[in-house]
Design an enzyme around this catalytic site. Structure first.
Site, short mmCIF file in Angstrom:
data_model
loop_
_atom_site.label_atom_id
_atom_site.label_comp_id
_atom_site.label_asym_id
_atom_site.label_seq_id
_atom_site.Cartn_x
_atom_site.Cartn_y
_atom_site.Cartn_z
N LYS A 74 6.96 -11.74 -4.57
CA LYS A 74 5.76 -11.98 -3.99
C LYS A 74 5.61 -13.38 -3.26
CE LYS A 74 0.84 -12.08 -5.73
NZ LYS A 74 0.00 -11.82 -6.83
N SER A 149 -4.00 -9.35 -5.47
CA SER A 149 -3.20 -10.26 -4.53
C SER A 149 -1.82 -9.60 -4.35
CB SER A 149 -3.23 -11.48 -4.90
OG SER A 149 -2.62 -11.73 -6.21
N SER A 173 -4.45 -9.03 -10.18
CA SER A 173 -3.88 -9.18 -8.89
C SER A 173 -2.36 -8.16 -9.14
CB SER A 173 -3.26 -10.35 -8.71
OG SER A 173 -4.36 -11.24 -8.02
#
Length: 501
Positions: A74, A149, A173
């Protein structure tokens, strides 16, 4: 193939890490332009590492349980030699000089960091788009959001671009994008995976965790990344075998409670209907399955203050910074933080404690809590966030995530499992919550429920039809939201994208 099946294939010499990497690269070149899940790449290093991994497997001496598996990291987490942009133009050239502790653990286990995965700017919000890399589309329909996210990670897994990805979770997220993309996202208790870069080191609302396509793969990754780091005061020393040999719990011994709306959060009627169907399918197989009303306290205001506190700590420590350098979501949190007082902060921490104790009382007779993960189906990625759900207006960009962020307040484990589709063919995610630090029990229950759902054609995970993914009319990597645009739905504008590393 699953990550566990790929490792088995290496061991049996059915194929090599080098061949797997080339297959991933071919798939990425074909599909990633349509969904924009992966951003920057570390191709030359990955090829060299795959070659060395191939040789180790030929010699029967893999360096660890993930040796030769390409992964996505990520873009909030450092991976040496790749930029950590966090989706903000100021960090476009921010090259990581070392790995974050979680990434370092994955490398030591033999994983090959191939690419970074896309995020909203600074991870703020449930829709993955930013002014550096653009928007991420959902593999089930690239016109729709992959969530956020950890949206790039979820989309990359759903499209089988890589077998494992990292994620993180404050208000959902990990869980929300996993639900939108038909994969798994696990939010562990705060002591499980060390998070030394957490802005407020003693706050339990932000955690790191694994994302995968099934429970076996998720546990394979978790067994590598869990553990203590001195830089994280919440992480704790634990048995290295803490998550080994987690057999599914016997369903007839499982006591379940459930809620459609986590104490009154707005939920779309289509989601409510799908959730009721899943509960009805599970109930006959378990020891008990009863509804519970989760009137635990002022959960929304408590989360607002704790979240604003962490954003102020990260972006506005002096209280006079220019919010114009951030997009509307980060700016909204900073502005909220500036309006809060010391008394607000004290109240929030007291209320969080009261909420945990109330939750513990509700869970006294149950092993897990079932909830929907997302309150609505995936929506077009051009829309910043849903402004209204079931007739209720959203007062801030993340209010629609109440089904996930309310659970974050307790600091305990949560996971989302793919559980079939909604009537429109989009994935439905079933969320499971467990008591604080009872991660093993939650994961054992998740394994059992995963197996139960897989036996029911109406509830089993459904993979996206990747043959229908065609290049969109515009390049998602060239779609970038202006940092100052309104937080409501609007048009996006192009922004140059740098060359992949």
């Amino acid at each position: 193939m699953s990550a566990t099946r790929l490792i088995e294939g290496f061991a049996k010499a059915e194929f090599t890490p080098g061949e797997l990497l080339e297959a991933c690269r071919e798939r990425i070149s074909r599909l990633n332009p349509s969904i924009n899940a992966l951003t920057s790449f570390c191709t030359e290093r990955a090829i060299a590492e795959a070659s060395r991994s191939t040789q180790r497997w030929r010699e029967g001496a893999p360096m660890g349980p993930l040796d030769g598996l390409p992964i996505g990291v990520k873009d909030l987490q450092d991976a040496e030699g790749l930029p950590t942009t966090q989706g903000n133009p100021l960090f476009r050239s921010n090259m990581a000089k070392r790995d974050a502790p979680m990434v370092a653990r994955l490398r030591r286990a033999g994983a090959i960091v191939l690419a970074k995965t896309n995020v909203p700017e600074f991870g703020a919000g449930g829709n993955t788009r930013n002014p550096v890399w653009g928007a991420t589309g959902n593999p089930y329909d690239p016109r729709l959001t992959a969530g956020g996210s950890s949206g790039g990670s979820a989309a990359a897994l759903a499209a089988s671009l890589v077998p494992l990805c990292t994620g993180s979770d404050t208000g959902g997220s990990l869980r929300l994008p996993a639900a939108f993309c038909g994969v798994l996202g696990y939010r562990p208790s705060a002591d499980v995976v060390a998070h030394p870069t957490r802005p407020v080191g003693w706050s339990v609302i932000s955690v790191l965790g694994p994302m995968a396509r099934n429970m076996d793969d998720l546990l394979l990754m978790l067994q590598t990344i869990h553990g203590f780091e001195a830089g994280d005061p919440l992480s704790s020393p634990a048995d290295p075998a803490r998550f080994d040999n987690l057999s599914p719990v016997s369903l007839d011994q499982l006591h379940i409670c459930f809620s459609e709306d986590f104490g009154g959060a707005p939920v779309d009627r289509r989601v409510r209907s799908a959730f009721r169907e899943r509960v009805a399918a599970i109930a006959p197989h378990v020891a008990s399955c009863r509804p519970v009303y989760l009137d635990l306290g002022e959960m929304d205001r408590c989360f607002d203050i704790l979240r604003a506190e962490s954003f102020v700590a990260a972006f506005d420590l002096t209280g006079d910074g220019a919010v114009e350098q951030f997009g509307p979501h980060v700016a909204a949190n900073v502005e909220l933080g500036r309006r809060l007082s010391f008394h607000d902060r004290a109240w929030a921490h007291l209320e969080q404690t009261r909420i945990l104790r109330a939750f513990n009382k509700r869970m006294a007779d149950f092993d897990i809590l079932l909830l929907p993960t997302a309150p609505i189906p995936a929506f077009p990625w051009e829309q910043s966030y849903p402004e209204e759900i079931d007739g209720q207006k959203m007062d801030i960009y993340y209010r629609w995530l109440a089904l996930t962020y309310r659970g974050s307040l307790m600091g305990g484990p949560a996971i989302t499992l793919p559980a079939g589709t909604l009537n429109d063919g989009l994935p439905f995610g079933l969320q499971l919550l467990g008591p604080l630090r009872d991660d093993r029990a939650l994961l054992r229950a998740a394994r059992a429920i995963e197996a139960l759902l897989a036996r029911d054609p109406a509830m089993a995970p459904v993979k996206p039809d990747l043959t229908k993914i065609v290049p969109p009319p515009v390049d998602l990597r060239g779609i970038a939201t202006h940092p100052l645009e309104s937080s409501s739905a609007g048009t996006a504008r192009p922004d140059p994208v740098g060359t992949a590393v």
